[in-house]
Design an enzyme around this catalytic site. Structure first.
Site, PDB file in Angstrom:
ATOM      1  N   HIS A   1      15.579  -1.793  -8.262  1.00 46.99           N
ATOM      2  CA  HIS A   1      14.152  -1.904  -8.602  1.00 46.99           C
ATOM      3  C   HIS A   1      13.610  -0.562  -9.092  1.00 46.99           C
ATOM      4  O   HIS A   1      13.091   0.221  -8.291  1.00 46.99           O
ATOM      5  CB  HIS A   1      13.353  -2.354  -7.378  1.00 46.99           C
ATOM      6  CG  HIS A   1      13.579  -3.781  -7.020  1.00 46.99           C
ATOM      7  ND1 HIS A   1      12.850  -4.808  -7.573  1.00 46.99           N
ATOM      8  CD2 HIS A   1      14.464  -4.356  -6.176  1.00 46.99           C
ATOM      9  CE1 HIS A   1      13.260  -5.962  -7.075  1.00 46.99           C
ATOM     10  NE2 HIS A   1      14.247  -5.716  -6.224  1.00 46.99           N
TER      11      HIS A   1
ATOM     12  N   ASP B   1       0.827  -1.213   0.000  1.00 45.78           N
ATOM     13  CA  ASP B   1       0.000   0.000   0.000  1.00 45.78           C
ATOM     14  C   ASP B   1       0.862   1.265   0.000  1.00 45.78           C
ATOM     15  O   ASP B   1       0.427   2.301  -0.495  1.00 45.78           O
ATOM     16  CB  ASP B   1      -0.941   0.011   1.206  1.00 45.78           C
ATOM     17  CG  ASP B   1      -2.188  -0.823   0.924  1.00 45.78           C
ATOM     18  OD1 ASP B   1      -2.620  -0.878  -0.241  1.00 45.78           O
ATOM     19  OD2 ASP B   1      -2.723  -1.439   1.870  1.00 45.78           O
TER      20      ASP B   1
ATOM     21  N   CYS C   1      16.701  -6.821 -11.026  1.00 44.09           N
ATOM     22  CA  CYS C   1      17.241  -7.530  -9.861  1.00 44.09           C
ATOM     23  C   CYS C   1      17.572  -8.985 -10.203  1.00 44.09           C
ATOM     24  O   CYS C   1      18.534  -9.229 -10.908  1.00 44.09           O
ATOM     25  CB  CYS C   1      16.303  -7.387  -8.667  1.00 44.09           C
ATOM     26  SG  CYS C   1      17.224  -7.398  -7.111  1.00 44.09           S
TER      27      CYS C   1
ATOM     28  N   GLU D   1      10.981   0.089 -10.627  1.00 42.92           N
ATOM     29  CA  GLU D   1       9.511   0.196 -10.569  1.00 42.92           C
ATOM     30  C   GLU D   1       9.008   0.995  -9.367  1.00 42.92           C
ATOM     31  O   GLU D   1       7.928   1.579  -9.420  1.00 42.92           O
ATOM     32  CB  GLU D   1       8.879  -1.204 -10.582  1.00 42.92           C
ATOM     33  CG  GLU D   1       9.090  -2.071  -9.338  1.00 42.92           C
ATOM     34  CD  GLU D   1      10.357  -2.925  -9.385  1.00 42.92           C
ATOM     35  OE1 GLU D   1      11.299  -2.551 -10.111  1.00 42.92           O
ATOM     36  OE2 GLU D   1      10.417  -3.961  -8.690  1.00 42.92           O
TER      37      GLU D   1
HETATM   38  N1  GLN Z   1      17.477 -13.258  -4.919  1.00 48.30           N
HETATM   39  C1  GLN Z   1      18.333 -12.238  -5.443  1.00 48.30           C
HETATM   40  C2  GLN Z   1      19.228 -11.627  -4.369  1.00 48.30           C
HETATM   41  O1  GLN Z   1      18.932 -11.728  -3.207  1.00 48.30           O
HETATM   42  C3  GLN Z   1      17.523 -11.172  -6.158  1.00 48.30           C
HETATM   43  C4  GLN Z   1      16.608 -10.419  -5.265  1.00 48.30           C
HETATM   44  C5  GLN Z   1      15.558  -9.639  -6.020  1.00 48.30           C
HETATM   45  O2  GLN Z   1      15.304  -9.906  -7.192  1.00 48.30           O
HETATM   46  N2  GLN Z   1      14.903  -8.716  -5.368  1.00 48.30           N
HETATM   47  O3  GLN Z   1      20.209 -11.040  -4.678  1.00 48.30           O
END
Ligand code: GLN
Length: 529
Positions: free
Chosen positions: A506, A71, A380, A508
């Site tokens: 990220h 949220d 990621c 997004e």
């Molecule tokens: N599992 C991977 C890491 O810990 C990628 C994590 C993710 O995509 N947020 O580095």
């Protein structure tokens, strides 16, 4: 003097309480008020970071690195603010804080109880948001549904809060569901009556009732709710179902919700300024074309897992005047026959994730994008998979893998940093929050961002292994984004491709309706081409 709005939910979950709260925030902001938001989550986890996506959906990461409820993503997108760890509080955090104080002897010999100690700690957190964010209005959403055992202390706390802060400074809004029974062509108000009844049992009389409904609210239903729930008729607000959630603030405005709130809280009314919002909604609703994006992930049947990605695609689509049709593809299924699943898409996106299931499918999908010149955005884990794919299939390092899934990988192209190897605890120990990244001028990324240094939010444990940087770059992979302090690779690209970008962070989380994320925007632009 800060004003406080509390949003509770009744009847059942998933009615859109988060979006409703975010919409109220957007509307009040449009009247020139400084808004902050707070979400209370009634579970005992300290934060959602340790929960499975099946349990919780997306974990939204704030700039300061808090792992929070999704949220908060709605709040940031709708209200256009940046939130921090104090904007999401769980029962786990409240109890931890109280028990810690008890152990330090700060309660001076008292018996520690839910009332008043837990409820006081809850109220403190509300005040903290007002103080830290210098907000004129704090909107607090109480997670869960009225009637749950878990949410009781929060409801008791806000009841007390009104008593202390005054009626004129607090407002209770209750969101409920009006089911439509087609056989009798009737909107049913009974669940709402019961839910409000439950609230009143604990001493909360809602000031406004938002009625989620599939069909327009009838005069009859409105009168009934008014009479039985003890609110004026004008305080019964229709919350009609919409296809595009960004229409909700506009619908509420039409229902005179903003004026109603401002009047009740005795706030001066400046003119509404929703023109930009309206124009943007028009854009989303009237695309000039369509583009199909394949999102290859592990939890594709759980759309909430990728909430911010889904929203970022909508923002990027609007900026390019197209409707983005996202095909959510189960990674494991792609493994067998990528062409079958990816033949019809114009771009491929691999989101973040944890755990090895589906990883080979993701790698196949990336290979397909690379070899067929399909625009690709890896996020990621998506970036880590892109590195593995390139290492295996271009650099011929057949044992390339991440040590997350193959601790003994012969070529660990993705690995833990020495400092991460020491970490034993799971909660809150990843690389979290905003980090700077320096961009290479000649790159897709620089062309998108148009600036040399960017800030993006992270949530991962594993990193690109610099021992393989030279060999991979010699083969044509380009590291175009670097975290200078530790010389970590944050972005990889394949220059000899229409558009191939994979990022360790990220993006997004920072996409907003009016200002789409540059990478998503350019990814969609490339897919259209
Ligand atoms: N599992 C991977 C890491 O810990 C990628 C994590 C993710 O995509 N947020 O580095």
């Amino acid at each position: 003097m800060t004003k406080y709005i509390f949003v509770t939910g009744g009847v059942l979950s998933s009615l859109g309480k988060g979006i409703a709260s975010a919409s109220i925030g957007a509307l009040l902001k449009s009247r020139g008020l400084k808004i902050s938001m707070l979400k209370f989550d009634p579970y005992l986890n300290v934060d959602p970071g340790t929960m499975s996506p099946y349990q919780h959906g997306e974990v939204f990461v704030t700039r300061d690195g808090a792992e929070t409820d999704l949220d908060l993503g709605h709040y940031e997108r709708f209200v256009g603010i940046e939130l921090s760890s104090h904007n999401n509080v769980t029962t786990g955090q409240i109890y931890s804080a109280v028990i810690e104080k008890e152990r330090k002897g700060q309660y001076l010999g008292k018996t520690i109880q839910v009332v008043p100690h837990i409820t006081e700690e809850i109220q403190k957190r509300i005040k903290k948001v007002a103080r830290k964010d210098k907000a004129q209005v704090v909107i607090t959403e109480i997670g869960g549904t009225v009637g749950d055992i878990e949410s009781l202390p929060f409801l008791e706390a806000i009841r007390q809060f009104r008593l202390k802060e005054g009626k004129e400074n607090t407002l209770f809004i209750h969101l409920t569901l009006l089911p439509y029974v087609s056989s009798s062509a009737e909107l049913k108000t009974k669940p709402t009556q019961h839910s409000v009844g439950k609230l009143r049992e604990i001493g909360i009389q809602p000031d406004l009732i938002l009625c989620r409904t599939q069909v327009p609210l009838t005069e009859e239903a409105r009168s009934k709710i008014s009479l039985f729930c003890n609110v004026e008729k004008r305080d019964v607000i229709q919350a009609i179902e919409v296809k595009n959630v960004y229409e909700i603030p506009l619908k509420f405005e039409k229902e005179r919700l903003t004026k109603n709130i401002l009047r009740k809280l005795d706030l001066s009314i400046s003119h509404e300024n929703l023109n930009e919002w309206r124009k943007w909604v028009e854009k989303v609703n009237n695309p000039e074309g369509e583009v199909k994006i394949g999102v290859v992930g592990k939890y594709v049947r759980m759309k909430d897992t990728y909430k911010s990605i889904y929203e970022a695609l909508i923002h990027a689509g609007a900026a390019n005047r197209v409707k983005v049709k996202s095909l959510w593809i189960e990674a494991e299924e792609v493994e067998e026959n990528p062409k079958k699943y990816l033949d019809s898409v114009e771009g491929i996106l691999i989101p973040g994730g944890f755990g090895g299931r589906g990883i080979e499918g993701k790698i196949r999908a990336i290979q397909y994008a690379r070899e067929n010149g399909l625009p690709f955005l890896g996020i990621c884990l998506g970036m880590q998979c892109a590195t593995i794919e390139f290492a295996r299939n271009v650099a011929r390092l057949s044992g390339a893998n991440t040590t997350e899934f193959d601790p003994g990988a012969p070529q660990p192209v993705i690995d833990l940093l020495p400092e991460q190897k020491k970490v034993k605890k799971k909660g809150g120990t990843m690389r979290l929050g905003s980090y700077p990244c320096r961009l290479e001028k000649e790159s897709f990324s620089y062309r998108a961002y148009k600036k040399p240094v960017i800030y993006e939010r992270h949530r991962h444990r594993y990193e690109f292994n610099n021992e393989y940087r030279q060999i991979l770059t010699q083969k044509g992979l380009k590291a175009t984004g670097i975290f200078p302090e530790k010389d970590l690779v944050e972005i990889i690209e394949i220059p000899d491709h229409p558009w191939f970008v994979a990022v360790q962070f990220h993006p997004e989380f920072q996409s907003r309706p009016g200002s789409p994320h540059p990478l998503f925007r350019d990814f969609i632009k490339a897919a259209i081409k």
